[in-house]
Design a protein around this motif. Structure first.
Motif, PDB file in Angstrom:
ATOM      1  N   HIS A 115      -7.221   9.073 -14.165  1.00 36.62           N
ATOM      2  CA  HIS A 115      -8.155   7.991 -14.481  1.00 36.62           C
ATOM      3  C   HIS A 115      -8.948   8.259 -15.753  1.00 36.62           C
ATOM      4  N   SER A 117      -8.506  15.061  -2.105  1.00 33.59           N
ATOM      5  CA  SER A 117      -9.007  14.491  -3.360  1.00 33.59           C
ATOM      6  C   SER A 117      -7.910  13.806  -4.166  1.00 33.59           C
ATOM      7  N   ASP A 118      -6.642  14.125  -3.846  1.00 32.11           N
ATOM      8  CA  ASP A 118      -5.531  13.498  -4.565  1.00 32.11           C
ATOM      9  C   ASP A 118      -5.320  12.046  -4.158  1.00 32.11           C
ATOM     10  N   GLN A 119      -5.857  11.653  -3.007  1.00 34.85           N
ATOM     11  CA  GLN A 119      -5.595  10.318  -2.485  1.00 34.85           C
ATOM     12  C   GLN A 119      -6.041   9.214  -3.449  1.00 34.85           C
ATOM     13  N   GLN A 120      -7.160   9.437  -4.116  1.00 36.42           N
ATOM     14  CA  GLN A 120      -7.671   8.412  -5.027  1.00 36.42           C
ATOM     15  C   GLN A 120      -6.811   8.264  -6.278  1.00 36.42           C
ATOM     16  N   HIS A 121      -5.887   9.199  -6.479  1.00 34.83           N
ATOM     17  CA  HIS A 121      -5.034   9.159  -7.659  1.00 34.83           C
ATOM     18  C   HIS A 121      -3.610   8.688  -7.340  1.00 34.83           C
ATOM     19  N   SER A 175      -0.950  -1.840  -6.651  1.00 33.59           N
ATOM     20  CA  SER A 175      -1.921  -1.432  -7.670  1.00 33.59           C
ATOM     21  C   SER A 175      -1.240  -1.189  -9.014  1.00 33.59           C
ATOM     22  N   GLU A 209       0.818  -1.216   0.000  1.00 41.33           N
ATOM     23  CA  GLU A 209       0.000   0.000   0.000  1.00 41.33           C
ATOM     24  C   GLU A 209       0.849   1.263   0.000  1.00 41.33           C
ATOM     25  N   TYR A 259       0.529  11.962  -9.533  1.00 41.33           N
ATOM     26  CA  TYR A 259      -0.929  12.019  -9.733  1.00 41.33           C
ATOM     27  C   TYR A 259      -1.265  11.112 -10.907  1.00 41.33           C
ATOM     28  N   SER A 313       3.198   4.161  -1.729  1.00 39.84           N
ATOM     29  CA  SER A 313       3.285   4.866  -3.004  1.00 39.84           C
ATOM     30  C   SER A 313       4.481   4.402  -3.821  1.00 39.84           C
ATOM     31  N   THR A 324      -0.125   2.765  -5.774  1.00 38.63           N
ATOM     32  CA  THR A 324       0.717   2.014  -4.854  1.00 38.63           C
ATOM     33  C   THR A 324       1.502   0.948  -5.604  1.00 38.63           C
TER      34      THR A 324
END
Length: 399
Positions: A216, A233-237, A243, A81, A213, A83, A240
């Motif tokens: 999507h 809001s940057d967290q979803q972008h 991923s 998890e 960043y 980055s 890891t």
């Protein structure tokens, strides 16, 4: 033949993944209760053994697979998890190149392996060559410095994002090809961008926390930003380590999946349709055509996928232990290849995992799994049943 002992009491899971025609190995040690509900340690896969039996040389493929496993073995729960911009025990560039090296060995017939170390050097040189271009930016603000790095990658070096399409050029999914032709998917470009940033951090050129960043949409490029100025809001972008590898492998799996008839975006359902496991008559002619290609030994073509590399992607995803649905998808490919015993064993294991708490259920897909298990059991019961002599692996050319 060795048998597999599971912590579960289910007798159907004994002797998992030890096909009778394959040599015995160490017992499989599955962890049924863990973050991903299963463990791939010592899993017995089909692809390399099947290629060996068809007369293909799998030396380079096995070496690349061993390299991949040596890297992901270091993926701790925390690092999965973490980055991609943070240095960790797993070399993501090397891991991506091992994926490419195995696929290259499956289709190139080359007597030499893909030079992983040479492409790692090329990736390093991409970072080192930044300094002569932008010496004056070292004293710039963090934002200006990151902008200069982006200009270096996307303007000076000419890296660009591949256009979205139904059947994109497969080279855009492989790190070595993207380094050579400078056109790739957003996942591979994110990997390259993060590796450059990490190198600059090691040298002290960047002395602040940085993040990629990950867009999507279908057109944007991955961008770097100062993590201190990031927003919720940057967290979803944030991409890891896990991923990123999953994204690369699923792109390959989708591209090489042999069944793309119908309107479903679910690969399993499309393969089930081709196997006539769905009651509707939708796209029946296309399903028969897909099976006919396999019956003739056509394992790859421009429009109809590549069974070898689809199996390879599935096996890598199972080893990564990110989603146990990969067991089900792998099983239906084995079914289409007439590896019925192995397909049944994987489906039985998948079904057992679905019984564990917190497992999500999709009743339509579960019904198809049940039908396929019944069909495979009936095949096993046929008197005088034996594996068909044909093999999707024997043809070395897509025609």
């Amino acid at each position: 033949m060795d048998s597999t002992i599971l912590s579960s009491s289910s007798s159907t899971l004994s002797s998992i993944l030890y096909p009778p025609h394959l040599p015995p190995s160490k017992p499989i040690n599955f962890r049924v209760s863990c973050r991903s509900q299963f463990s791939s340690k010592d899993l017995k896969f089909v692809l390399h053994h099947a290629l060996d039996s068809s007369g293909a040389d799998t030396t380079h493929a096995r070496a690349a697979r061993d390299g991949f496993c040596s890297q992901i073995r270091n993926l701790s729960e925390i690092e999965r998890e973490t980055s991609i911009c943070i240095n960790k025990h797993v070399d993501l560039g090397k891991t991506a190149l091992y994926i490419a090296a195995e696929d290259d060995s499956l289709i190139s017939h080359s007597s030499v392996p893909l030079p992983v170390d040479a492409f790692l050097d090329r990736l390093d040189r991409l970072s080192t060559s930044y300094c002569p271009h932008y010496r004056s930016s070292f004293a710039s603000s963090p934002e200006d410095l990151l902008d200069n790095v982006e200009k270096y990658l996307y303007v000076t070096k000419g890296f660009r994002r591949a256009a979205a399409g139904y059947r994109p050029d497969p080279r855009v999914f492989y790190l070595h090809s993207v380094l050579a032709q400078r056109c790739g998917t957003v996942a591979v470009l994110s990997l390259i961008h993060s590796e450059v940033l990490k190198t600059l951090q090691l040298w002290g050129v960047i002395n602040f926390d940085v993040e990629i960043y990950y867009p999507h949409d279908l057109v944007s490029l991955p961008r770097a930003y100062n993590k201190k100025k990031g927003t919720a809001s940057d967290q979803q972008h944030i991409m890891t380590a896990e991923s990123l590898l999953v994204e690369i492998l699923r792109n390959l799996k989708t591209t090489y999946w042999p069944f793309h008839q119908g309107h479903s975006k679910n690969l399993f359902l499309m393969a089930a349709d081709a196997a006539n496991c769905i009651d509707s008559g939708f796209e029946r002619a296309s399903a028969k055509a897909a099976q006919h290609r396999l019956d003739r030994g056509v394992w790859t073509s421009v429009l109809f996928g590549d069974m070898r590399r689809a199996l390879s992607a599935c096996e890598h995803l199972i080893l990564l232990e990110a989603d146990f649905d990969e067991l089900r998808d792998y099983a239906i490919l084995l079914y289409h290849c007439s590896y019925y015993e192995e397909a049944l064993q994987y489906l039985q294991f998948y079904k057992e995992i679905k019984k564990t708490p917190n497992s999500l259920n999709n009743h339509a897909e579960d019904d198809i799994v049940e039908k396929l298990i019944v069909r495979l059991n009936l095949i096993m019961m046929e008197e005088g049943w034996s594996r068909p002599s044909r093999s999707f692996l024997r043809n070395s050319e897509p025609w």
